[in-house]
Motif scaffolding. Structure first.
Motif, PDB file in Angstrom:
ATOM      1  N   ALA A   1       6.468 -28.245  -0.482  1.00  0.00           N
ATOM      2  CA  ALA A   1       6.908 -26.861  -0.258  1.00  0.00           C
ATOM      3  C   ALA A   1       6.109 -26.232   0.875  1.00  0.00           C
ATOM      4  O   ALA A   1       6.667 -25.533   1.733  1.00  0.00           O
ATOM      5  CB  ALA A   1       6.760 -26.044  -1.538  1.00  0.00           C
ATOM      6  N   GLN A   2       4.795 -26.467   0.889  1.00  0.00           N
ATOM      7  CA  GLN A   2       3.963 -25.884   1.948  1.00  0.00           C
ATOM      8  C   GLN A   2       4.300 -26.477   3.309  1.00  0.00           C
ATOM      9  O   GLN A   2       4.294 -25.760   4.327  1.00  0.00           O
ATOM     10  CB  GLN A   2       2.487 -26.087   1.605  1.00  0.00           C
ATOM     11  N   ARG A   3       4.627 -27.762   3.355  1.00  0.00           N
ATOM     12  CA  ARG A   3       5.000 -28.366   4.632  1.00  0.00           C
ATOM     13  C   ARG A   3       6.332 -27.813   5.127  1.00  0.00           C
ATOM     14  O   ARG A   3       6.521 -27.581   6.328  1.00  0.00           O
ATOM     15  CB  ARG A   3       5.063 -29.883   4.476  1.00  0.00           C
ATOM     16  N   MET A   4       7.264 -27.572   4.204  1.00  0.00           N
ATOM     17  CA  MET A   4       8.541 -26.976   4.576  1.00  0.00           C
ATOM     18  C   MET A   4       8.336 -25.568   5.130  1.00  0.00           C
ATOM     19  O   MET A   4       8.919 -25.189   6.161  1.00  0.00           O
ATOM     20  CB  MET A   4       9.484 -26.928   3.368  1.00  0.00           C
ATOM     21  N   LEU A   5       7.491 -24.797   4.478  1.00  0.00           N
ATOM     22  CA  LEU A   5       7.250 -23.427   4.926  1.00  0.00           C
ATOM     23  C   LEU A   5       6.501 -23.408   6.253  1.00  0.00           C
ATOM     24  O   LEU A   5       6.739 -22.529   7.094  1.00  0.00           O
ATOM     25  CB  LEU A   5       6.460 -22.660   3.867  1.00  0.00           C
ATOM     26  N   ASN A   6       5.615 -24.359   6.467  1.00  0.00           N
ATOM     27  CA  ASN A   6       4.877 -24.426   7.723  1.00  0.00           C
ATOM     28  C   ASN A   6       5.818 -24.710   8.892  1.00  0.00           C
ATOM     29  O   ASN A   6       5.573 -24.276  10.022  1.00  0.00           O
ATOM     30  CB  ASN A   6       3.797 -25.506   7.650  1.00  0.00           C
ATOM     31  N   GLU A   7       6.911 -25.399   8.620  1.00  0.00           N
ATOM     32  CA  GLU A   7       7.901 -25.674   9.667  1.00  0.00           C
ATOM     33  C   GLU A   7       8.878 -24.516   9.831  1.00  0.00           C
ATOM     34  O   GLU A   7       9.194 -24.096  10.944  1.00  0.00           O
ATOM     35  CB  GLU A   7       8.670 -26.954   9.337  1.00  0.00           C
ATOM     36  N   GLN A   8       9.346 -23.965   8.711  1.00  0.00           N
ATOM     37  CA  GLN A   8      10.385 -22.936   8.766  1.00  0.00           C
ATOM     38  C   GLN A   8       9.833 -21.533   9.062  1.00  0.00           C
ATOM     39  O   GLN A   8      10.501 -20.718   9.688  1.00  0.00           O
ATOM     40  CB  GLN A   8      11.157 -22.912   7.440  1.00  0.00           C
ATOM     41  N   LEU A   9       8.653 -21.224   8.558  1.00  0.00           N
ATOM     42  CA  LEU A   9       7.945 -19.974   8.819  1.00  0.00           C
ATOM     43  C   LEU A   9       8.785 -18.706   8.614  1.00  0.00           C
ATOM     44  O   LEU A   9       8.816 -17.834   9.477  1.00  0.00           O
ATOM     45  CB  LEU A   9       7.384 -19.979  10.247  1.00  0.00           C
ATOM     46  N   PRO A  10       9.450 -18.555   7.466  1.00  0.00           N
ATOM     47  CA  PRO A  10      10.079 -17.256   7.185  1.00  0.00           C
ATOM     48  C   PRO A  10       9.024 -16.167   7.007  1.00  0.00           C
ATOM     49  O   PRO A  10       9.254 -15.003   7.330  1.00  0.00           O
ATOM     50  CB  PRO A  10      10.847 -17.516   5.889  1.00  0.00           C
ATOM     51  N   LEU A  11       7.872 -16.556   6.486  1.00  0.00           N
ATOM     52  CA  LEU A  11       6.695 -15.703   6.420  1.00  0.00           C
ATOM     53  C   LEU A  11       5.603 -16.389   7.237  1.00  0.00           C
ATOM     54  O   LEU A  11       5.379 -17.591   7.087  1.00  0.00           O
ATOM     55  CB  LEU A  11       6.193 -15.527   4.979  1.00  0.00           C
ATOM     56  N   ILE A  12       4.929 -15.627   8.082  1.00  0.00           N
ATOM     57  CA  ILE A  12       3.827 -16.191   8.864  1.00  0.00           C
ATOM     58  C   ILE A  12       2.524 -15.784   8.191  1.00  0.00           C
ATOM     59  O   ILE A  12       2.127 -14.610   8.242  1.00  0.00           O
ATOM     60  CB  ILE A  12       3.867 -15.680  10.313  1.00  0.00           C
ATOM     61  N   PRO A  13       1.834 -16.698   7.491  1.00  0.00           N
ATOM     62  CA  PRO A  13       0.571 -16.347   6.833  1.00  0.00           C
ATOM     63  C   PRO A  13      -0.478 -15.951   7.867  1.00  0.00           C
ATOM     64  O   PRO A  13      -0.615 -16.601   8.914  1.00  0.00           O
ATOM     65  CB  PRO A  13       0.181 -17.633   6.100  1.00  0.00           C
ATOM     66  N   LEU A  14      -1.229 -14.894   7.562  1.00  0.00           N
ATOM     67  CA  LEU A  14      -2.244 -14.401   8.490  1.00  0.00           C
ATOM     68  C   LEU A  14      -3.655 -14.571   7.936  1.00  0.00           C
ATOM     69  O   LEU A  14      -4.523 -15.120   8.618  1.00  0.00           O
ATOM     70  CB  LEU A  14      -1.989 -12.921   8.814  1.00  0.00           C
ATOM     71  N   ALA A  15      -3.891 -14.080   6.717  1.00  0.00           N
ATOM     72  CA  ALA A  15      -5.270 -14.088   6.204  1.00  0.00           C
ATOM     73  C   ALA A  15      -5.280 -13.990   4.686  1.00  0.00           C
ATOM     74  O   ALA A  15      -4.339 -13.485   4.073  1.00  0.00           O
ATOM     75  CB  ALA A  15      -6.065 -12.933   6.801  1.00  0.00           C
ATOM     76  N   HIS A  16      -6.364 -14.491   4.104  1.00  0.00           N
ATOM     77  CA  HIS A  16      -6.686 -14.278   2.691  1.00  0.00           C
ATOM     78  C   HIS A  16      -7.924 -13.386   2.652  1.00  0.00           C
ATOM     79  O   HIS A  16      -8.942 -13.708   3.262  1.00  0.00           O
ATOM     80  CB  HIS A  16      -6.981 -15.597   1.979  1.00  0.00           C
ATOM     81  N   ALA A  17      -7.836 -12.268   1.962  1.00  0.00           N
ATOM     82  CA  ALA A  17      -8.924 -11.285   1.959  1.00  0.00           C
ATOM     83  C   ALA A  17      -9.790 -11.416   0.716  1.00  0.00           C
ATOM     84  O   ALA A  17      -9.297 -11.732  -0.370  1.00  0.00           O
ATOM     85  CB  ALA A  17      -8.360  -9.873   2.036  1.00  0.00           C
ATOM     86  N   LEU A  18     -11.073 -11.148   0.891  1.00  0.00           N
ATOM     87  CA  LEU A  18     -11.949 -10.983  -0.257  1.00  0.00           C
ATOM     88  C   LEU A  18     -11.588  -9.682  -0.974  1.00  0.00           C
ATOM     89  O   LEU A  18     -11.162  -8.708  -0.346  1.00  0.00           O
ATOM     90  CB  LEU A  18     -13.412 -10.910   0.183  1.00  0.00           C
ATOM     91  N   ARG A  19     -11.751  -9.657  -2.280  1.00  0.00           N
ATOM     92  CA  ARG A  19     -11.594  -8.412  -3.034  1.00  0.00           C
ATOM     93  C   ARG A  19     -12.944  -7.700  -3.040  1.00  0.00           C
ATOM     94  O   ARG A  19     -13.963  -8.275  -3.427  1.00  0.00           O
ATOM     95  CB  ARG A  19     -11.152  -8.685  -4.464  1.00  0.00           C
ATOM     96  N   ILE A  20     -12.948  -6.456  -2.590  1.00  0.00           N
ATOM     97  CA  ILE A  20     -14.194  -5.703  -2.447  1.00  0.00           C
ATOM     98  C   ILE A  20     -14.043  -4.345  -3.106  1.00  0.00           C
ATOM     99  O   ILE A  20     -12.995  -3.697  -2.997  1.00  0.00           O
ATOM    100  CB  ILE A  20     -14.557  -5.516  -0.956  1.00  0.00           C
ATOM    101  N   GLN A  21     -15.081  -3.944  -3.802  1.00  0.00           N
ATOM    102  CA  GLN A  21     -15.092  -2.630  -4.437  1.00  0.00           C
ATOM    103  C   GLN A  21     -16.486  -2.026  -4.276  1.00  0.00           C
ATOM    104  O   GLN A  21     -17.494  -2.732  -4.388  1.00  0.00           O
ATOM    105  CB  GLN A  21     -14.738  -2.761  -5.916  1.00  0.00           C
TER     106      GLN A  21
END
Length: 531
Positions: free
Chosen positions: A486-506
């Motif tokens: 699934a991840q390889r399919m999405l990496n090719e098709q790119l309907p969503l372009i992943p940008l970043a994973h954020a730390l949770r901060i409070q």
């Protein structure tokens, strides 16, 4: 961003203000947004979950915040049949619902409450199904109305879920913050009184705090539930001070008007760290920020265009200028902490030459005009969406794509998304449980298009089949293989372009102890106390 001079002025002005009664006897939490409802099943909003799921309710199962493994909540234990179609849960006894000025329960929690909660979601003829709008976006995107055949009580302390097909992610769904349990007795009382919507606006739950008052867009007041089954919370009262602007939340934290601040922006962290009476809590987040492209609208229906946009974006620049070291570049929708993450996913690097070549292949050598929708404020997955959009605009201009930023309030954006009237959207996702299916199905399944969760409007039956086959198997190796595909399919098709994973901060004042920052969003105030 607040200047040092303004910050100093705020501290001087606020230092001589007396703390409110609520802050002396409990805690004031500066939250970033107002809830849409006090029943999280009816919304797909982080602010709604934050203000309802943890303070007011419990779930049958819980996800351990440290290990992400499942543990008992309102259910003591559970068993799954060999064919994977029947889940039997044994319930805790003597769990008390909230007593309030408007409702006094006559009995503890039992299986009838679980059946009532789930039948409302599943049965179109249930008297509560259409109350408060009758939309259940999280459960509809998962297709639970097709998955679940029956929910029934087997005596007062056992409940049975019968599925139409095996689903290995079902237990994780029961641990989601959306899967709260309501009071059947309260529902019946409000229905008899002709006021069924009060079930969702004046909530009764089993959680550590009970609802006291709400002033729209201003504050929510909770008080301690003395009969909480895990033991009464140390706090007598808890107040959510609704403060959408991050700069104002920080000002209130500095002056002592708030004890805890949600979602400080990355640019504010150095200011917070300079104050000895403040502290930061950090937790790896199960989230992703992405650029969603409307694949049903030209030219975004061409994969070369989507790949060109992805190739033009300078992610390391985003991380430096927006996240300030509080995020990592995303080469998959799944964060590396997820057990389904494919470690061989290629790291995406800016490649302007490749972007130009792809645009030529798509018949757009001169580029094109496009818009991006941007919501207000910060999000758990993106501390500054507007700045992110501005940086992406600069990157795309290098290859002839002229990006216009349209910043609008969330309700306006939601209307445009429902109508399909947009080119692209800066958005993201905070997972509700540890199962990879929670990312993929909610964000990109065909069913999620109809429910309004699939911002790309991309529908690929082969992708859906990968997900269905994965949850239909009890073998972890098989599920992993499908999620890698699934991840390889999405990496090719790119309907969503992943940008970043954020730390949770409070951020909080140092005399506040016992805060538990949840990896899936929200904060647990169950054990909060003062030094």
């Amino acid at each position: 961003m607040l200047t040092p001079l303004l910050l100093a002025s705020l501290v001087l002005l606020g230092g001589c203000q007396k703390q409110t009664e609520a802050s002396r006897t409990g805690l004031i939490y500066c939250s970033e947004g107002a809830p849409q409802t006090f029943n999280p099943q009816l919304a797909n909003s982080g602010a709604t979950l934050d203000a309802s799921a943890r303070p007011l309710y419990d779930r049958l199962l819980e996800s351990d915040p440290a290990t992400l493994t499942l543990r008992g909540g309102l259910a003591l234990d559970w068993a799954v049949s060999e064919d994977g179609l029947t889940y039997t849960l044994n319930l805790r006894q003597d769990v008390l619902f909230h007593h309030t000025a408007w409702f006094s329960p006559s009995r503890p929690f039992n299986a009838d409450d679980v059946v009532f909660t789930w039948q409302r979601l599943l049965d179109n003829l249930h008297p509560y199904h259409h109350v408060s709008g009758g939309q259940y976006p999280y459960f509809s995107s998962l297709g639970l109305d097709q998955l679940l055949r029956q929910v029934r009580a087997n005596g007062p302390h056992q409940v049975v879920f019968e599925l139409n097909r095996p689903d290995a992610s079902f237990l994780a769904t029961l641990a989601s913050d959306y899967a709260v349990v309501l009071s059947a007795e309260y529902g019946q009382a409000m229905l008899a009184a002709g006021t069924p919507a009060l079930l969702d606006s004046r909530p009764i739950g089993t959680g550590p705090f009970r609802f006291k008052a709400y002033r729209h867009n201003e504050f929510i007041r909770f008080e301690r539930h003395p009969g909480y089954w895990r033991g009464p919370a140390p706090l007598e009262q808890l107040v959510y001070d609704i403060t959408p602007k991050s700069s104002k939340r920080l000002a209130k934290l500095l002056t002592g008007e708030c004890d805890v601040m949600s979602y400080p922006s990355a640019s504010q962290l150095s200011v917070i760290q300079q104050h000895d009476d403040l502290t930061l809590a950090v937790q790896p987040g199960m989230n992703v920020a992405f650029l969603a492209l409307n694949t049903r609208k030209p030219p975004f229906n061409k994969v070369q265009v989507r790949q060109a946009i992805a190739s033009a974006i300078n992610v390391p620049n985003l991380l430096q200028a927006v996240y300030f070291g509080t995020g990592q570049g995303a080469n998959s929708l799944l964060p590396p902490r997820s057990w389904g993450y494919d470690p061989s996913s290629p790291v995406r690097k800016q490649d302007l030459a490749r972007a130009r070549t792809l645009l030529e292949e798509a018949g757009l050598p001169q580029g094109f005009d496009m818009q991006v929708l941007v919501g207000p404020g910060s999000r758990p997955y993106n501390p500054d969406a507007l700045k992110t959009a501005q940086l992406i605009r600069n990157d795309l201009a290098e290859v002839g794509i002229r990006l216009r930023i349209v910043q609008q309030e969330d309700p306006v954006i939601e209307q445009r998304l429902r109508r399909g009237n947009y080119d692209s959207l800066l958005s993201g996702w905070m997972a509700d449980n540890a199962d990879p299916d929670n990312f993929f199905r909610q964000l990109l399944s065909c069913n999620a298009v109809a429910q309004g969760n699939n911002d790309s409007r991309w529908c690929n039956p082969a992708f859906d089949q990968l997900l269905d086959d994965a949850v239909g198997s009890g073998q972890l190796s098989f599920r992993l293989r499908n999620y890698y595909y699934a991840q390889r399919m999405l990496n090719e098709q790119l309907p969503l372009i992943p940008l970043a994973h954020a730390l949770r901060i409070q951020a909080s004042r140092k005399d506040v102890l016992g805060l538990e920052l949840m990896p899936f969003g929200g904060t647990s105030f169950n054990q909060v106390h003062r030094k």
